[in-house]
Design an enzyme around this catalytic site. Structure first.
Site, PDB file in Angstrom:
ATOM      1  N   CYS A  17       0.828  -1.203   0.000  1.00 24.99           N
ATOM      2  CA  CYS A  17       0.000   0.000   0.000  1.00 24.99           C
ATOM      3  C   CYS A  17       0.861   1.250   0.000  1.00 24.99           C
ATOM      4  O   CYS A  17       0.390   2.338  -0.268  1.00 24.99           O
ATOM      5  CB  CYS A  17      -0.915   0.014   1.211  1.00 24.99           C
ATOM      6  SG  CYS A  17       0.018   0.060   2.732  1.00 24.99           S
ATOM      7  N   GLU A  75      -5.585   2.610  -8.599  1.00 25.08           N
ATOM      8  CA  GLU A  75      -4.498   1.889  -7.920  1.00 25.08           C
ATOM      9  C   GLU A  75      -4.264   0.600  -8.704  1.00 25.08           C
ATOM     10  O   GLU A  75      -5.151  -0.250  -8.791  1.00 25.08           O
ATOM     11  CB  GLU A  75      -4.910   1.554  -6.481  1.00 25.08           C
ATOM     12  CG  GLU A  75      -3.817   0.824  -5.738  1.00 25.08           C
ATOM     13  CD  GLU A  75      -4.239   0.349  -4.352  1.00 25.08           C
ATOM     14  OE1 GLU A  75      -5.369  -0.134  -4.192  1.00 25.08           O
ATOM     15  OE2 GLU A  75      -3.409   0.470  -3.421  1.00 25.08           O
TER      16      GLU A  75
HETATM   17  P1  NAD Z   1      -9.652  -6.296  -0.403  1.00 27.06           P
HETATM   18  O1  NAD Z   1     -10.352  -5.009  -0.155  1.00 27.06           O
HETATM   19  O2  NAD Z   1     -10.046  -7.094  -1.588  1.00 27.06           O
HETATM   20  O3  NAD Z   1      -9.814  -7.278   0.856  1.00 27.06           O
HETATM   21  C1  NAD Z   1      -9.484  -6.858   2.160  1.00 27.06           C
HETATM   22  C2  NAD Z   1     -10.318  -7.654   3.151  1.00 27.06           C
HETATM   23  O4  NAD Z   1     -11.700  -7.336   2.970  1.00 27.06           O
HETATM   24  C3  NAD Z   1     -10.194  -9.163   2.997  1.00 27.06           C
HETATM   25  O5  NAD Z   1     -10.166  -9.752   4.283  1.00 27.06           O
HETATM   26  C4  NAD Z   1     -11.457  -9.557   2.235  1.00 27.06           C
HETATM   27  O6  NAD Z   1     -11.911 -10.846   2.545  1.00 27.06           O
HETATM   28  C5  NAD Z   1     -12.458  -8.530   2.702  1.00 27.06           C
HETATM   29  N1  NAD Z   1     -13.448  -8.166   1.673  1.00 27.06           N
HETATM   30  C6  NAD Z   1     -13.301  -8.237   0.321  1.00 27.06           C
HETATM   31  N2  NAD Z   1     -14.417  -7.777  -0.282  1.00 27.06           N
HETATM   32  C7  NAD Z   1     -15.259  -7.399   0.688  1.00 27.06           C
HETATM   33  C8  NAD Z   1     -16.569  -6.812   0.687  1.00 27.06           C
HETATM   34  N3  NAD Z   1     -17.211  -6.545  -0.434  1.00 27.06           N
HETATM   35  N4  NAD Z   1     -17.138  -6.524   1.882  1.00 27.06           N
HETATM   36  C9  NAD Z   1     -16.485  -6.794   3.048  1.00 27.06           C
HETATM   37  N5  NAD Z   1     -15.251  -7.333   3.085  1.00 27.06           N
HETATM   38  C10 NAD Z   1     -14.639  -7.626   1.933  1.00 27.06           C
HETATM   39  O7  NAD Z   1      -8.084  -5.949  -0.430  1.00 27.06           O
HETATM   40  P2  NAD Z   1      -6.875  -6.900  -0.823  1.00 27.06           P
HETATM   41  O8  NAD Z   1      -6.873  -7.068  -2.304  1.00 27.06           O
HETATM   42  O9  NAD Z   1      -6.852  -8.101   0.033  1.00 27.06           O
HETATM   43  O10 NAD Z   1      -5.635  -5.992  -0.375  1.00 27.06           O
HETATM   44  C11 NAD Z   1      -5.032  -5.039  -1.201  1.00 27.06           C
HETATM   45  C12 NAD Z   1      -5.587  -3.666  -0.914  1.00 27.06           C
HETATM   46  O11 NAD Z   1      -5.351  -3.320   0.441  1.00 27.06           O
HETATM   47  C13 NAD Z   1      -4.901  -2.584  -1.730  1.00 27.06           C
HETATM   48  O12 NAD Z   1      -5.875  -1.672  -2.161  1.00 27.06           O
HETATM   49  C14 NAD Z   1      -3.956  -1.930  -0.744  1.00 27.06           C
HETATM   50  O13 NAD Z   1      -3.617  -0.594  -1.042  1.00 27.06           O
HETATM   51  C15 NAD Z   1      -4.753  -2.026   0.510  1.00 27.06           C
HETATM   52  N6  NAD Z   1      -3.886  -1.927   1.683  1.00 27.06           N
HETATM   53  C16 NAD Z   1      -3.878  -0.741   2.341  1.00 27.06           C
HETATM   54  C17 NAD Z   1      -3.040  -0.588   3.430  1.00 27.06           C
HETATM   55  C18 NAD Z   1      -2.974   0.714   4.149  1.00 27.06           C
HETATM   56  O14 NAD Z   1      -2.262   0.770   5.123  1.00 27.06           O
HETATM   57  N7  NAD Z   1      -3.668   1.745   3.740  1.00 27.06           N
HETATM   58  C19 NAD Z   1      -2.225  -1.649   3.853  1.00 27.06           C
HETATM   59  C20 NAD Z   1      -2.280  -2.852   3.153  1.00 27.06           C
HETATM   60  C21 NAD Z   1      -3.129  -2.977   2.055  1.00 27.06           C
END
Ligand code: NAD
Length: 495
Positions: A280, A380
């Site tokens: 991120c 992103e």
């Molecule tokens: P994601 O949003 O797909 O999933 C994150 C979590 O949410 C997972 O546990 C998933 O099961 C759950 N989830 C997925 N869809 C959902 C929905 N519709 N409703 C509720 N929960 C749901 O993210 P990802 O692909 O696993 O991770 C990558 C993303 O995370 C990137 O956008 C990255 O920038 C972000 N990220 C941000 C930080 C930060 O500190 N700002 C840190 C790490 C990752």
């Protein structure tokens, strides 16, 4: 194929739910099945955490700190094993995986000072014979929902501090690489944690919704992509929970022509391609100011020299994308960038790694002449793709970065103290690096993303997280005492 268990009340329990395959991103070998916990199982996890809270909240703060000391020790002893597990599940290089575990351990180290972090305040004699003081108390059952890209570090951003503050916790890890969080639970038990202190339920959207709707969950920590973070924030807030939701990013690096060229280019390439761009805080947009645009050929050469590979290849700079779907999405972004008219100087589509024909590879990709309206600039991409733009001045660079909706991280490379100081004051991004490409603060600060990169008030880890995981209670007390005071009626005459 083994179905991953849930972790409830100190035991690994088989879920009754169906499993979904989790695959090795370099080979597509099936590693395990992850169950999507049933509603009853999620409820059981929350109820167990609620029951444990009643006893855990009575455990003296120094004893809770001692658990953190013990956990830190156990994690350190298992650092290499955890890193190897991360390599298998995520495809990260070993160096990267070791770094991830270490950054998680640092948060546990910080949680060891929970007693000082939870100190209240006192004002004696707010009125004659009356004192006011504050008590800092845990909120109850907290929930954490974590992303795929840091399956060890991001959970460790959350539950250690939450439990050190006297709460109990339910973790819902990413379904894309869910095994390491289970191992973290085994190690927490080994450190001496009581049953039910941290519970793990596996799953996806439905399990998250069940936690957001559960009346006994008091606080929700979320990390993930921006659209999901926004919706989790809205649902949790609508259900009366406190919530911190960390979201996606588009992190810029601004390079002035007076910067140390070699340092700037090496930092830029490492921060773009490291961890396959799946951080991120990865740099994904470079703003080349004035004559720095002439460095593009050197940036291209440096990026072309970077190559992905499997985790046990010492020469590989980064690993595969987490899934086929993630790889396809990134390749789609690259195609759109070309169609929209950006100049693709280096194209990582179709990248092959000898011996790993089924890996989710994307090679380093570089675009020049990128305009703010193009989708490769606004979205992103979350892959090893760098978009570059040219501007004439530092002012224009600041305007460009500030117009971007995200505000997670930004970096400036320059040898001018004046330029750097103006940048740090005027830039509307929460984490700023000066000649540092990835300015992630250590846990005694907080992780302070802004704008669309964060929804909530109190950030993860550091003092802000202690505020997030606690309630402040103020007590105003009078004790009756007949001993005469020197001059009970003395007053100050204010002018
Ligand atoms: P994601 O949003 O797909 O999933 C994150 C979590 O949410 C997972 O546990 C998933 O099961 C759950 N989830 C997925 N869809 C959902 C929905 N519709 N409703 C509720 N929960 C749901 O993210 P990802 O692909 O696993 O991770 C990558 C993303 O995370 C990137 O956008 C990255 O920038 C972000 N990220 C941000 C930080 C930060 O500190 N700002 C840190 C790490 C990752």
């Amino acid at each position: 194929m083994d179905k991953l268990p849930l972790f409830i009340d100190g035991e690994f329990v088989a879920s009754r739910a169906a499993g979904v395959e989790v695959t090795d991103p370099a080979t597509q070998e099936v590693l395990c099945e992850v169950p999507f916990a049933t509603g009853d199982e999620v409820d059981r996890a929350v109820q167990g955490a609620k029951a444990t809270f009643e006893t855990w909240r009575e455990v003296p703060t120094p004893e809770r700190a001692r658990l953190m000391f013990a956990y830190q020790d156990v994690l350190k002893k298992n650092q290499e094993d955890l890193a190897l597990r991360l390599c298998r599940d995520t495809g990260k290089t070993l160096e990267d995986a070791r770094g991830e575990v270490w950054r998680g351990i640092e948060v546990v180290e910080h949680a060891c000072s929970v007693a000082s972090l939870m100190m209240g305040e006192t004002v004696e004699n707010v009125a004659r014979g009356i004192d006011t003081y504050s008590l800092v108390q845990p909120v109850g059952v907290c929930a954490g929902i974590t992303p795929f890209n840091f399956p060890a570090m991001v959970p460790l951003w959350m539950y250690p501090l939450a439990i050190a503050c006297g709460n109990t916790f339910v973790l819902k890890p990413s379904e894309q690489d869910p095994t390491v969080p289970n191992r973290l639970m085994e190690l927490l038990a080994e450190a001496g944690a009581p049953d039910g202190l941290v519970q793990v339920v596996h799953g996806g959207r439905e399990q998250v919704d069940a936690l957001l709707e559960h009346p006994d969950v008091r606080a929700v920590s979320f990390v993930g992509s921006a659209p999901v973070a926004k919706s989790v924030y809205a649902k949790a807030a609508a259900n009366g929970k406190r919530v911190q939701a960390l979201a996606g990013a588009k992190n810029h690096i601004v390079i002035l022509p007076d910067a140390d060229k070699d340092q700037a280019i090496a930092s830029l390439v490492g921060a773009t391609c490291g961890a396959a761009g799946q951080r991120c805080m990865a740099i994904s947009a470079a703003v080349l100011v004035g004559a720095a645009v002439d460095w593009l050929p050197d940036i291209k050469t440096a990026m072309a020299a970077v190559r992905p590979g499997p985790w046990d290849d010492d020469d590989a700079a980064y690993g595969p994308q987490i899934t086929r779907a993630a790889q396809s999405r990134i390749l789609g972004c690259i195609e759109r960038g070309k169609v929209e008219g950006a100049d693709c100087l280096l194209d990582g589509s179709g990248y092959a790694v000898p011996g790993y024909p089924d890996g989710n590879w994307v090679g380093p990709t570089l675009f020049a002449g990128v305009e703010p309206g193009m989708s490769i600039y606004t979205e992103e991409i979350f892959g090893p793709v760098l978009v570059t733009s040219n501007v004439a001045s530092l002012n224009e660079a600041i305007e460009l970065v500030n117009a971007n909706p995200y505000g997670n991280g930004v970096s400036i490379f320059t040898s001018s103290g004046g330029a750097a100081r103006r940048f740090q004051r005027e830039i509307e991004v929460g984490q700023v690096g000066i000649n540092i490409p990835i300015p992630v603060p250590l846990p005694f600060f907080s992780f302070t993303g802004w704008k669309d990169s964060f929804f909530g008030d109190q950030h993860v880890y550091g003092k802000q997280a202690v505020r997030f995981y606690t309630e402040t209670k103020t007590v105003t007390a009078r004790w009756f005492d007949d001993t005469p005071v020197a001059d009970p009626n003395m007053t100050i005459k204010l002018r």
